[in-house]
Enzyme design. Structure first.
Site, PDB file in Angstrom:
ATOM      1  N   ASN A   1      24.234  11.158 -38.035  1.00  0.00           N
ATOM      2  CA  ASN A   1      23.142  11.728 -38.824  1.00  0.00           C
ATOM      3  C   ASN A   1      21.828  11.342 -38.126  1.00  0.00           C
ATOM      4  O   ASN A   1      21.783  10.407 -37.335  1.00  0.00           O
ATOM      5  CB  ASN A   1      23.187  11.259 -40.283  1.00  0.00           C
ATOM      6  CG  ASN A   1      23.166   9.745 -40.403  1.00  0.00           C
ATOM      7  OD1 ASN A   1      23.181   9.013 -39.429  1.00  0.00           O
ATOM      8  ND2 ASN A   1      23.137   9.256 -41.634  1.00  0.00           N
TER       9      ASN A   1
ATOM     10  N   ASN B   1      22.921  -0.638 -51.396  1.00  0.00           N
ATOM     11  CA  ASN B   1      22.986   0.820 -51.195  1.00  0.00           C
ATOM     12  C   ASN B   1      24.181   1.305 -52.004  1.00  0.00           C
ATOM     13  O   ASN B   1      25.320   1.225 -51.561  1.00  0.00           O
ATOM     14  CB  ASN B   1      23.140   1.100 -49.708  1.00  0.00           C
ATOM     15  CG  ASN B   1      22.992   2.561 -49.317  1.00  0.00           C
ATOM     16  OD1 ASN B   1      23.408   2.951 -48.235  1.00  0.00           O
ATOM     17  ND2 ASN B   1      22.396   3.370 -50.163  1.00  0.00           N
TER      18      ASN B   1
ATOM     19  N   CYS C   1      27.523   7.665 -43.738  1.00  0.00           N
ATOM     20  CA  CYS C   1      26.822   6.547 -44.371  1.00  0.00           C
ATOM     21  C   CYS C   1      27.589   5.269 -44.057  1.00  0.00           C
ATOM     22  O   CYS C   1      28.747   5.122 -44.460  1.00  0.00           O
ATOM     23  CB  CYS C   1      26.709   6.747 -45.877  1.00  0.00           C
ATOM     24  SG  CYS C   1      25.960   5.330 -46.732  1.00  0.00           S
ATOM     25  N   GLY C   2      26.949   4.362 -43.331  1.00  0.00           N
ATOM     26  CA  GLY C   2      27.612   3.135 -42.924  1.00  0.00           C
ATOM     27  C   GLY C   2      27.947   2.211 -44.075  1.00  0.00           C
ATOM     28  O   GLY C   2      28.987   1.542 -44.068  1.00  0.00           O
TER      29      GLY C   2
ATOM     30  N   ASN D   1      16.274  10.778 -41.522  1.00  0.00           N
ATOM     31  CA  ASN D   1      16.111   9.424 -42.044  1.00  0.00           C
ATOM     32  C   ASN D   1      15.025   8.744 -41.227  1.00  0.00           C
ATOM     33  O   ASN D   1      14.849   9.037 -40.038  1.00  0.00           O
ATOM     34  CB  ASN D   1      17.426   8.649 -41.915  1.00  0.00           C
ATOM     35  CG  ASN D   1      18.555   9.308 -42.683  1.00  0.00           C
ATOM     36  OD1 ASN D   1      18.596   9.276 -43.900  1.00  0.00           O
ATOM     37  ND2 ASN D   1      19.493   9.920 -41.966  1.00  0.00           N
TER      38      ASN D   1
ATOM     39  N   THR E   1      23.734   3.292 -41.105  1.00  0.00           N
ATOM     40  CA  THR E   1      23.416   4.062 -39.903  1.00  0.00           C
ATOM     41  C   THR E   1      21.983   3.784 -39.460  1.00  0.00           C
ATOM     42  O   THR E   1      21.684   3.767 -38.264  1.00  0.00           O
ATOM     43  CB  THR E   1      23.616   5.570 -40.140  1.00  0.00           C
ATOM     44  OG1 THR E   1      22.829   5.997 -41.256  1.00  0.00           O
ATOM     45  CG2 THR E   1      25.082   5.911 -40.364  1.00  0.00           C
ATOM     46  N   GLY E   2      21.093   3.521 -40.432  1.00  0.00           N
ATOM     47  CA  GLY E   2      19.706   3.199 -40.099  1.00  0.00           C
ATOM     48  C   GLY E   2      19.592   1.865 -39.374  1.00  0.00           C
ATOM     49  O   GLY E   2      18.806   1.711 -38.434  1.00  0.00           O
TER      50      GLY E   2
ATOM     51  N   HIS F   1      18.009  10.009 -37.179  1.00  0.00           N
ATOM     52  CA  HIS F   1      17.102   8.920 -37.515  1.00  0.00           C
ATOM     53  C   HIS F   1      15.874   8.978 -36.613  1.00  0.00           C
ATOM     54  O   HIS F   1      15.992   9.228 -35.406  1.00  0.00           O
ATOM     55  CB  HIS F   1      17.774   7.555 -37.347  1.00  0.00           C
ATOM     56  CG  HIS F   1      18.896   7.323 -38.297  1.00  0.00           C
ATOM     57  ND1 HIS F   1      18.733   6.687 -39.508  1.00  0.00           N
ATOM     58  CD2 HIS F   1      20.201   7.681 -38.224  1.00  0.00           C
ATOM     59  CE1 HIS F   1      19.896   6.655 -40.134  1.00  0.00           C
ATOM     60  NE2 HIS F   1      20.801   7.246 -39.375  1.00  0.00           N
TER      61      HIS F   1
ATOM     62  N   GLU G   1      15.534   7.187 -46.767  1.00  0.00           N
ATOM     63  CA  GLU G   1      16.702   8.001 -46.461  1.00  0.00           C
ATOM     64  C   GLU G   1      16.528   9.440 -46.903  1.00  0.00           C
ATOM     65  O   GLU G   1      16.074   9.720 -48.018  1.00  0.00           O
ATOM     66  CB  GLU G   1      17.953   7.415 -47.134  1.00  0.00           C
ATOM     67  CG  GLU G   1      18.440   6.123 -46.506  1.00  0.00           C
ATOM     68  CD  GLU G   1      19.876   5.811 -46.895  1.00  0.00           C
ATOM     69  OE1 GLU G   1      20.744   6.700 -46.746  1.00  0.00           O
ATOM     70  OE2 GLU G   1      20.128   4.688 -47.352  1.00  0.00           O
ATOM     71  N   ARG G   2      16.910  10.332 -46.014  1.00  0.00           N
ATOM     72  CA  ARG G   2      16.894  11.762 -46.310  1.00  0.00           C
ATOM     73  C   ARG G   2      17.774  12.040 -47.528  1.00  0.00           C
ATOM     74  O   ARG G   2      18.937  11.680 -47.566  1.00  0.00           O
ATOM     75  CB  ARG G   2      17.429  12.523 -45.077  1.00  0.00           C
ATOM     76  CG  ARG G   2      17.508  14.010 -45.217  1.00  0.00           C
ATOM     77  CD  ARG G   2      18.042  14.663 -43.945  1.00  0.00           C
ATOM     78  NE  ARG G   2      19.402  14.226 -43.636  1.00  0.00           N
ATOM     79  CZ  ARG G   2      20.167  14.819 -42.705  1.00  0.00           C
ATOM     80  NH1 ARG G   2      19.694  15.814 -41.985  1.00  0.00           N
ATOM     81  NH2 ARG G   2      21.388  14.376 -42.477  1.00  0.00           N
TER      82      ARG G   2
ATOM     83  N   CYS H   1      20.636   0.650 -45.281  1.00  0.00           N
ATOM     84  CA  CYS H   1      21.188   1.864 -44.673  1.00  0.00           C
ATOM     85  C   CYS H   1      21.954   1.436 -43.433  1.00  0.00           C
ATOM     86  O   CYS H   1      21.356   0.900 -42.487  1.00  0.00           O
ATOM     87  CB  CYS H   1      20.069   2.840 -44.314  1.00  0.00           C
ATOM     88  SG  CYS H   1      20.651   4.329 -43.453  1.00  0.00           S
TER      89      CYS H   1
ATOM     90  N   ASN I   1      23.991  12.999 -51.432  1.00  0.00           N
ATOM     91  CA  ASN I   1      22.816  12.203 -51.744  1.00  0.00           C
ATOM     92  C   ASN I   1      22.391  12.390 -53.196  1.00  0.00           C
ATOM     93  O   ASN I   1      22.891  13.275 -53.902  1.00  0.00           O
ATOM     94  CB  ASN I   1      21.659  12.586 -50.819  1.00  0.00           C
ATOM     95  CG  ASN I   1      21.957  12.264 -49.370  1.00  0.00           C
ATOM     96  OD1 ASN I   1      22.418  11.180 -49.059  1.00  0.00           O
ATOM     97  ND2 ASN I   1      21.686  13.217 -48.490  1.00  0.00           N
TER      98      ASN I   1
END
Length: 279
Positions: free
Chosen positions: A159, A18, A84-85, A193, A222-223, A161, A211-212, A220, A75
């Protein structure tokens, strides 16, 4: 790195593939130059894989009055993200290795709040970062998809998900189509997301992400956390799991409902260079 007149330095880094272009805005000249720059347009330009540097977006590393540093994330389409993790781990690595922060525990301000990072250091280099990702907000939802109501779990990690469970790993072409369809659906006015999760066992998940603002990404953070929270809520995994993503693995744990999620993973520098932000 010495900058040529009219140019600013950047560093390309990634967390499990990422990837983002990072700009250190601590130097006053850099921050002043960027004040006169259309940042969303710059993010779109540098993110372009064929005519730009190539990335999932642009990250600005800024001074903060409340933490060790502030992170702004744009983005690939120019929209600004709250968190964003994977990017925040790279910011932690940069701050320590550049000498801007000297302690193994640092705090970074984001639009989702202040996040604490614990740096795992060997030989003066940061090879892993554990991030306090905050306390998730979770609720069940039903998506009216093509007149076929589909259940999902809404997990906000700073954010949004939407997490869906499947019996097998989703193919990439379906991920691209379905991710776009769900992520931009009117059911989510600000977009979302999208995670598709396949449970391997009580300790492992396979996760694919749309991802959005960026589309399909190799990982991702956070995902991965959202997928873990959803799986724990469903009772299908333990409270510490390994999340397998196309770009690599993340370790995610959630002790209990009112506690933060913790994520651990790597951060990698790719190369450095200079760019003219207004050219």
């Amino acid at each position: 790195m010495k900058e040529e007149k009219g140019k600013i330095s950047f560093i390309k880094m990634h967390g499990l593939g990422n990837d983002y272009v990072y700009i250190d805005c601590f130097p006053p000249d850099t921050e002043a130059m960027l004040r006169n720059t259309d940042i969303p347009a710059l993010a779109r330009r540098v993110s372009e894989r064929h005519t730009g540097i190539g990335s999932d977006g642009l990250v600005l590393i800024l001074p903060s009055t409340e933490a060790d540093a502030r992170m702004r994330i744009f983005n690939a389409d120019g929209s600004e993200a709250q968190m964003c993790g994977n990017a925040i781990r790279c910011v932690g690595k940069y701050l320590y290795e550049s000498g801007l922060c000297s302690q193994p525990r640092i705090f970074i301000e984001t639009l989702a709040g202040i996040r604490m990072l614990t740096l795992h250091i060997a030989g003066g280099q940061v090879n892993q970062v554990t991030v306090n990702m905050g306390v998730p907000r979770v609720q069940q939802g039903v998506l009216p998809l093509k007149n076929n109501p589909t259940g999902y779990m809404s997990v906000n990690m700073g954010n949004p998900h939407a997490v869906f469970f499947r019996n097998s790993v989703i193919p990439e072409d379906e991920l691209r189509t379905l991710g776009q369809q769900i992520g931009t659906h009117s059911h989510f006015p600000e977009g979302t997301n999208v995670e598709f999760v396949c449970v391997r066992n009580k300790k492992e998940l396979d996760v694919r992400v749309w991802e959005r603002g960026s589309g399909i990404t190799l990982a991702c953070g956070t995902g991965a956390c959202a997928a873990t929270v959803a799986a724990i809520r469903q009772g299908v995994t333990d409270r510490t799991v390994t999340v397998h993503l196309p770009g690599g693995d993340l370790q995610v744990s959630w002790e209990n409902e009112d506690r933060p999620v913790y994520m651990t993973g790597g951060a990698t520098e790719v190369f450095r260079g200079e760019l003219n932000p207004n050219d």
